[in-house]
Design a protein around this motif. Sequence first.
Motif, mmCIF file in Angstrom:
data_model
loop_
_atom_site.group_PDB
_atom_site.id
_atom_site.type_symbol
_atom_site.label_atom_id
_atom_site.label_comp_id
_atom_site.label_asym_id
_atom_site.label_seq_id
_atom_site.Cartn_x
_atom_site.Cartn_y
_atom_site.Cartn_z
ATOM 1 N N SER A 1 47.415 -25.420 -71.708
ATOM 2 C CA SER A 1 48.070 -26.615 -71.188
ATOM 3 C C SER A 1 47.629 -27.852 -71.958
ATOM 4 O O SER A 1 48.436 -28.743 -72.266
ATOM 5 C CB SER A 1 47.732 -26.784 -69.704
ATOM 6 O OG SER A 1 48.171 -25.674 -68.963
ATOM 7 N N PHE A 2 46.328 -27.900 -72.274
ATOM 8 C CA PHE A 2 45.806 -29.041 -73.028
ATOM 9 C C PHE A 2 46.448 -29.108 -74.410
ATOM 10 O O PHE A 2 46.804 -30.191 -74.899
ATOM 11 C CB PHE A 2 44.287 -28.918 -73.160
ATOM 12 C CG PHE A 2 43.664 -30.007 -73.986
ATOM 13 C CD1 PHE A 2 43.488 -31.282 -73.463
ATOM 14 C CD2 PHE A 2 43.275 -29.750 -75.301
ATOM 15 C CE1 PHE A 2 42.921 -32.282 -74.242
ATOM 16 C CE2 PHE A 2 42.713 -30.757 -76.071
ATOM 17 C CZ PHE A 2 42.531 -32.021 -75.543
ATOM 18 N N VAL A 3 46.624 -27.938 -75.040
ATOM 19 C CA VAL A 3 47.278 -27.896 -76.349
ATOM 20 C C VAL A 3 48.715 -28.387 -76.236
ATOM 21 O O VAL A 3 49.189 -29.167 -77.082
ATOM 22 C CB VAL A 3 47.231 -26.463 -76.921
ATOM 23 C CG1 VAL A 3 48.103 -26.364 -78.166
ATOM 24 C CG2 VAL A 3 45.804 -26.076 -77.253
ATOM 25 N N CYS A 4 49.406 -27.944 -75.173
ATOM 26 C CA CYS A 4 50.791 -28.398 -74.952
ATOM 27 C C CYS A 4 50.850 -29.911 -74.781
ATOM 28 O O CYS A 4 51.702 -30.596 -75.353
ATOM 29 C CB CYS A 4 51.381 -27.711 -73.732
ATOM 30 S SG CYS A 4 51.671 -25.943 -73.938
ATOM 31 N N LEU A 5 49.915 -30.433 -73.965
ATOM 32 C CA LEU A 5 49.876 -31.876 -73.720
ATOM 33 C C LEU A 5 49.576 -32.628 -75.003
ATOM 34 O O LEU A 5 50.178 -33.675 -75.285
ATOM 35 C CB LEU A 5 48.806 -32.180 -72.664
ATOM 36 C CG LEU A 5 48.649 -33.659 -72.260
ATOM 37 C CD1 LEU A 5 49.973 -34.188 -71.689
ATOM 38 C CD2 LEU A 5 47.532 -33.811 -71.238
ATOM 39 N N LEU A 6 48.639 -32.088 -75.795
ATOM 40 C CA LEU A 6 48.280 -32.729 -77.053
ATOM 41 C C LEU A 6 49.473 -32.775 -78.001
ATOM 42 O O LEU A 6 49.724 -33.789 -78.670
ATOM 43 C CB LEU A 6 47.115 -31.969 -77.701
ATOM 44 C CG LEU A 6 46.498 -32.598 -78.952
ATOM 45 C CD1 LEU A 6 45.889 -33.958 -78.620
ATOM 46 C CD2 LEU A 6 45.431 -31.677 -79.530
ATOM 47 N N LEU A 7 50.237 -31.676 -78.048
ATOM 48 C CA LEU A 7 51.427 -31.637 -78.896
ATOM 49 C C LEU A 7 52.473 -32.640 -78.430
ATOM 50 O O LEU A 7 53.129 -33.303 -79.246
ATOM 51 C CB LEU A 7 52.015 -30.220 -78.898
ATOM 52 C CG LEU A 7 51.195 -29.149 -79.631
ATOM 53 C CD1 LEU A 7 51.809 -27.770 -79.402
ATOM 54 C CD2 LEU A 7 51.121 -29.466 -81.119
ATOM 55 N N ILE A 8 52.625 -32.762 -77.104
ATOM 56 C CA ILE A 8 53.606 -33.719 -76.557
ATOM 57 C C ILE A 8 53.209 -35.146 -76.902
ATOM 58 O O ILE A 8 54.031 -35.956 -77.356
ATOM 59 C CB ILE A 8 53.730 -33.534 -75.041
ATOM 60 C CG1 ILE A 8 54.390 -32.186 -74.732
ATOM 61 C CG2 ILE A 8 54.529 -34.673 -74.422
ATOM 62 C CD1 ILE A 8 54.352 -31.820 -73.269
ATOM 63 N N VAL A 9 51.914 -35.477 -76.697
ATOM 64 C CA VAL A 9 51.430 -36.832 -77.001
ATOM 65 C C VAL A 9 51.578 -37.126 -78.492
ATOM 66 O O VAL A 9 51.994 -38.215 -78.900
ATOM 67 C CB VAL A 9 49.956 -36.982 -76.561
ATOM 68 C CG1 VAL A 9 49.379 -38.300 -77.063
ATOM 69 C CG2 VAL A 9 49.854 -36.908 -75.053
ATOM 70 N N THR A 10 51.243 -36.105 -79.317
ATOM 71 C CA THR A 10 51.387 -36.287 -80.766
ATOM 72 C C THR A 10 52.837 -36.543 -81.138
ATOM 73 O O THR A 10 53.144 -37.409 -81.976
ATOM 74 C CB THR A 10 50.873 -35.035 -81.505
ATOM 75 O OG1 THR A 10 49.508 -34.815 -81.154
ATOM 76 C CG2 THR A 10 50.986 -35.204 -83.015
ATOM 77 N N ALA A 11 53.727 -35.777 -80.506
ATOM 78 C CA ALA A 11 55.158 -35.964 -80.770
ATOM 79 C C ALA A 11 55.610 -37.358 -80.356
ATOM 80 O O ALA A 11 56.404 -38.005 -81.055
ATOM 81 C CB ALA A 11 55.955 -34.901 -80.032
ATOM 82 N N ILE A 12 55.110 -37.835 -79.209
ATOM 83 C CA ILE A 12 55.471 -39.177 -78.733
ATOM 84 C C ILE A 12 54.991 -40.236 -79.711
ATOM 85 O O ILE A 12 55.741 -41.167 -80.079
ATOM 86 C CB ILE A 12 54.873 -39.425 -77.342
ATOM 87 C CG1 ILE A 12 55.538 -38.518 -76.304
ATOM 88 C CG2 ILE A 12 55.026 -40.889 -76.942
ATOM 89 C CD1 ILE A 12 54.865 -38.569 -74.951
#
Length: 456
Positions: free
Chosen positions: A426-437
Amino acid sequence: MPNIAAILVSLTFGVVVVLSVTSLTYHFASDKISTLSGLVDENCADIETIDRTNRIIFPLLQDLKKRTFFRIFQVDLNSECPFWAQNVMCESSACGVCECPHDQIPLPWKMQKSDEVDRAVRDSFTSWPLRDDNLLVKNMRWDQMDPNQWIATSTPEKATYVDLALNPEAYTAYRGYASGKIWDAIYKENCFTGDSDPSSSSCVEGRVFYRTISGLHASISSHIAENYNEDGTVLPSLEVYTERLAAFPERRKNIYFALSLMLRALNRGAALVEAYPYDTGNAEDDEAVRQSIQHLTQAVSQQCESPFDETVLFKQESLRQQFQRNFRNISLIMDCVSCEKCRLHGKLQIQGLGTAFRMLFDPIVPSITASKMTEEPVPRVEAVLQRNDVIAFINTLSKFSTALHIQEAMQGRARRLVLLQGLALSFVCLLLIVTAILLWRTLSFKRQRTSKRHIE
């Protein structure tokens, strides 16, 4: 402001993704490590009752097995395998057994005229016809044997004292062909007449026999997984537990079955166990043993009075004899185990189960219970149980109890591990989302600056 709103919406979406992944992961863990429930086959008690009883008796048994009386066990580790040539013993240091120094053996035990390993009975083996593959003895004669004798006996001269606390059951690297040959002999060479598959016997005696041995096997696997020795460090191995037990609910159910059989034996022979003369020369420790034994028998009687119905067995004498012969065969197979520590704990538990069968089926046991209730003189307890029988019985009961405790601990570890893996994902998913943002905002900002320059 619109940019801030877009960021908040994206972060909210990220949080939803995190929670969804975590929830799905935990659901996967709970589904993979199933919780058993309901009645156990060939049994009278359900799993919930046995679990509830075990939570009460587990600490009592843990205390008992630390006491001197139940720590020191006399065992024959030197007899040769009677069924096949035994070339070498296990060379791993983990296979070795540390024997008791003479000064650590309780003085009253050393003062006895003879320290028997088992009950002295005449050897009933008048002939030894072998199979073509020289694996197991067949056609054994029982006509001269004690009808309540369940294991092969040994002579005191071959026996030694072992401190069980210093030689705990654990992983020893004894595996592969050597251990597989032992388990094959136990399962495949002790079928009941007419049965080709021991796990689906046509008679109740065959099914009880199989489930008891399978429960023993599963209990041993539990202890190996809990005390897994890898590179000199003993730690619980969730991988071993999962490989051997988690994916096999029937194996775990058979631990419940074997424990319920032991509990019923304790209920039936409670007066016998309570009346035994516990004497190690340490008055305080011996009194603590007597008190704990009483608490144990009372707890089992109150929580789980009839977990197993022994009266359904042995409607035919031939089935009793076959059951005894097969079980006695297994006690002899223990002399073929080439790992000394495995042989020690195998013999301990086979004698413990043999003692349970004796307590369940020996006709003298009810008379001892009746004598206690009427306050009449209790018959000599040693006529039914000897010291090693009591030691083996309580330690075996403790091992089955501990196996369920290990099962619960392993399930908890499995859920925590999978949950942590889910959180990490989940943390990896969140990190990818924040990076994408952030990347989207950076590109958007660059486009805005480029547009302004063109306007200017």
